[in-house]
Structure formats: structure tokens, C-alpha cells
Motif scaffolding. Structure first.
Motif, PDB file in Angstrom:
ATOM      1  N   GLU A   1       6.823   7.940  10.332  1.00 29.77           N
ATOM      2  CA  GLU A   1       6.960   8.741   9.123  1.00 29.77           C
ATOM      3  C   GLU A   1       8.415   8.965   8.727  1.00 29.77           C
TER       4      GLU A   1
ATOM      5  N   ARG B   1      -4.031  -1.205   9.656  1.00 27.67           N
ATOM      6  CA  ARG B   1      -2.841  -1.158   8.809  1.00 27.67           C
ATOM      7  C   ARG B   1      -1.861  -2.245   9.252  1.00 27.67           C
TER       8      ARG B   1
ATOM      9  N   ILE C   1       0.835  -1.194   0.000  1.00 25.63           N
ATOM     10  CA  ILE C   1       0.000   0.000   0.000  1.00 25.63           C
ATOM     11  C   ILE C   1       0.874   1.250   0.000  1.00 25.63           C
ATOM     12  N   THR C   2       1.888   1.266   0.856  1.00 31.41           N
ATOM     13  CA  THR C   2       2.821   2.389   0.889  1.00 31.41           C
ATOM     14  C   THR C   2       4.116   1.926   1.543  1.00 31.41           C
ATOM     15  N   THR C   3       5.135   2.751   1.475  1.00 35.26           N
ATOM     16  CA  THR C   3       6.415   2.433   2.090  1.00 35.26           C
ATOM     17  C   THR C   3       6.827   3.545   3.044  1.00 35.26           C
TER      18      THR C   3
ATOM     19  N   GLU D   1       3.869  -1.054   4.296  1.00 37.31           N
ATOM     20  CA  GLU D   1       2.482  -1.293   4.674  1.00 37.31           C
ATOM     21  C   GLU D   1       1.871  -2.158   3.596  1.00 37.31           C
TER      22      GLU D   1
ATOM     23  N   THR E   1      13.507  -0.329   4.407  1.00 34.02           N
ATOM     24  CA  THR E   1      12.107   0.013   4.137  1.00 34.02           C
ATOM     25  C   THR E   1      11.176  -0.742   5.070  1.00 34.02           C
TER      26      THR E   1
END
Length: 229
Positions: free
Chosen positions: A45, A209, A6-8, A222, A219
Motif C-alpha cells: 500500500e 491479482r 486495475i489500480t496503481t 495491478e 509505480t
């Protein structure tokens, strides 16, 4: 099932990740290796460590879990675990267990522990004494090398050491009901170190999540939570 990214997010590529969980907007991560073991509070973040404590030699730090206002941690071969204040990361006490310590999670009733074998231990969350063990099998074959754990939607997710598979375990039967394949994620980080394996699962229950990473990985991914068998 291949992991769907979904995102990194950034992750410390110097972290030999042994334990991971998400709580109150932060990742909590434990790292291993003698002389480099620690427990840290990490801002998701940025991947920056905002609080940490050292686990000094001769101990090799392993998995962690939050129980109330404490963090419970394991060590690999010393048979000693520790209790820490989640607010100050000061050590509050210790406990002992037979065999090796690999990883921890909780289902809200028990602390669940892996030890490198094909069984998971269920511990009393107050005394940390063993209640029972759960043999883990897939298609009738015992699955050992169970490592980092996370309890997600009534299943125990477990990294299988030195593989790119996360087992989805039924906590009642011990049967593996499915797999999450993180091979593509491992390929993305391009690490040749044989120790840089997938290890680390964290679940943000409020926002649903699911995060995964590995030892020395730069990394944090998600990924979509598993659905169905």
C-alpha cells in the motif's frame, strides 16, 4: 494484448528491480547493481521497505523465488546463488550454476530459471540441480533475453528484456501462446533512462491479482490477468 490497468500502487523509484513475488500480503523484491543489490520485504500500500538484506560486492543481485521458508536468489555473472531465511533474511547457504543468472519462479514442482538465453532451466527445488531445459519459441522463432518470471495459471510469464512485452509461455511446449503489451504503462512513468525497462511480475494467487513494474519505475501496476490465447 494491451495490459488493462486495475489500480496503481507506489514503487521505490530507486529500485533497480530484478526479481519480484507476492507472499502473505507483501511484495518481496530483489534489486541489482554492484554495491546496491538487496532483497527487500515491501508493504504494497505504501511501497515502504519493512525488512531488507544487502547483497555485498562483488555480487550483482538478480532474481528471487520463495521455496518453503527460504528465498532463493541468483547473481548475474558470478555463477553463485544464495539461500536466505524468509523470516530473518539471514543467509543460509549458497549454490553454483553455469552461465548467467537472471530470474526465478516456481510451478510448485520445479524452480524455473532464466539466464538471458532462449531457454528456461528447470531445477530441483531441494538440490537446485538442473533437471532439464525448455527452448522458448514464438511462431517458430527463438525468443531470448527472457528475464523476470512468474508462474500464473499454468503459464510462465516472462519479461523480454528491453521490450515492453511479457511473453506467456506454455511450460510443456515452450511455445509463446500470447503476449501482454505494457507499452502504455511504460509511457505513463515517463522515464528517459534506457535502463528503466519493464521488469517485475508478481502474482497474488489467493486474490487473483497480477502486478507489474520496472527498473526505477515509481509505480507498481495491478493489471488484469491474461485470459485465453
Amino acid at each position: 494484448m494491451p495490459a488493462q490497468v486495475i489500480t496503481t500502487l507506489p514503487h521505490d523509484n530507486g529500485a533497480f528491480t530484478e526479481g519480484l513475488f507476492y507472499r502473505d500480503g507483501y511484495f518481496w523484491e530483489s534489486t541489482g547493481e554492484i554495491g546496491r543489490s538487496s532483497i527487500r520485504k515491501v508493504r504494497p500500500e505504501t511501497g515502504k521497505v519493512v525488512q531488507r538484506t544487502t547483497i555485498y560486492p562483488p555480487y550483482f543481485g538478480e532474481g528471487i523465488v520463495a521455496i518453503g521458508q527460504e528465498i532463493i536468489s541468483l547473481t548475474w555473472r558470478q555463477g553463485v546463488g544464495f539461500r536466505w531465511s524468509i523470516d530473518t533474511l539471514r543467509r543460509r547457504g549458497s549454490f553454483h550454476y553455469p552461465g548467467e543468472g537472471w530470474a526465478l519462479t516456481t510451478d510448485g514442482t520445479s524452480v524455473i530459471m532464466s539466464d538471458g538465453t532462449a531457454s528456461l532451466r528447470f531445477l530441483d527445488p531441494v538440490t537446485l540441480k538442473e533437471r532439464h531445459r525448455l527452448p522458448v519459441t514464438a511462431d517458430g522463432i527463438a525468443i531470448d533475453q527472457l528475464n523476470e518470471l512468474e508462474y500464473v495459471d499454468g503459464e510462465i510469464l516472462a519479461n523480454v528484456w528491453r521490450t515492453n512485452r511479457i511473453a506467456r509461455i506454455d511450460p510443456t511446449t515452450g511455445h509463446v501462446v500470447g503476449w501482454i503489451d505494457v507499452s502504455a504503462l511504460a509511457d505513463t512513468v515517463h522515464l528517459d533512462d534506457p535502463d528503466a525497462v519493464a521488469n517485475g511480475i508478481a502474482w497474488d494467487k489467493v486474490h487473483r491479482r497480477l502486478f507489474v513494474t520496472g527498473k526505477y519505475w515509481p509505480t507498481m501496476f495491478e493489471i488484469a490477468p491474461p485470459k485465453g490465447p
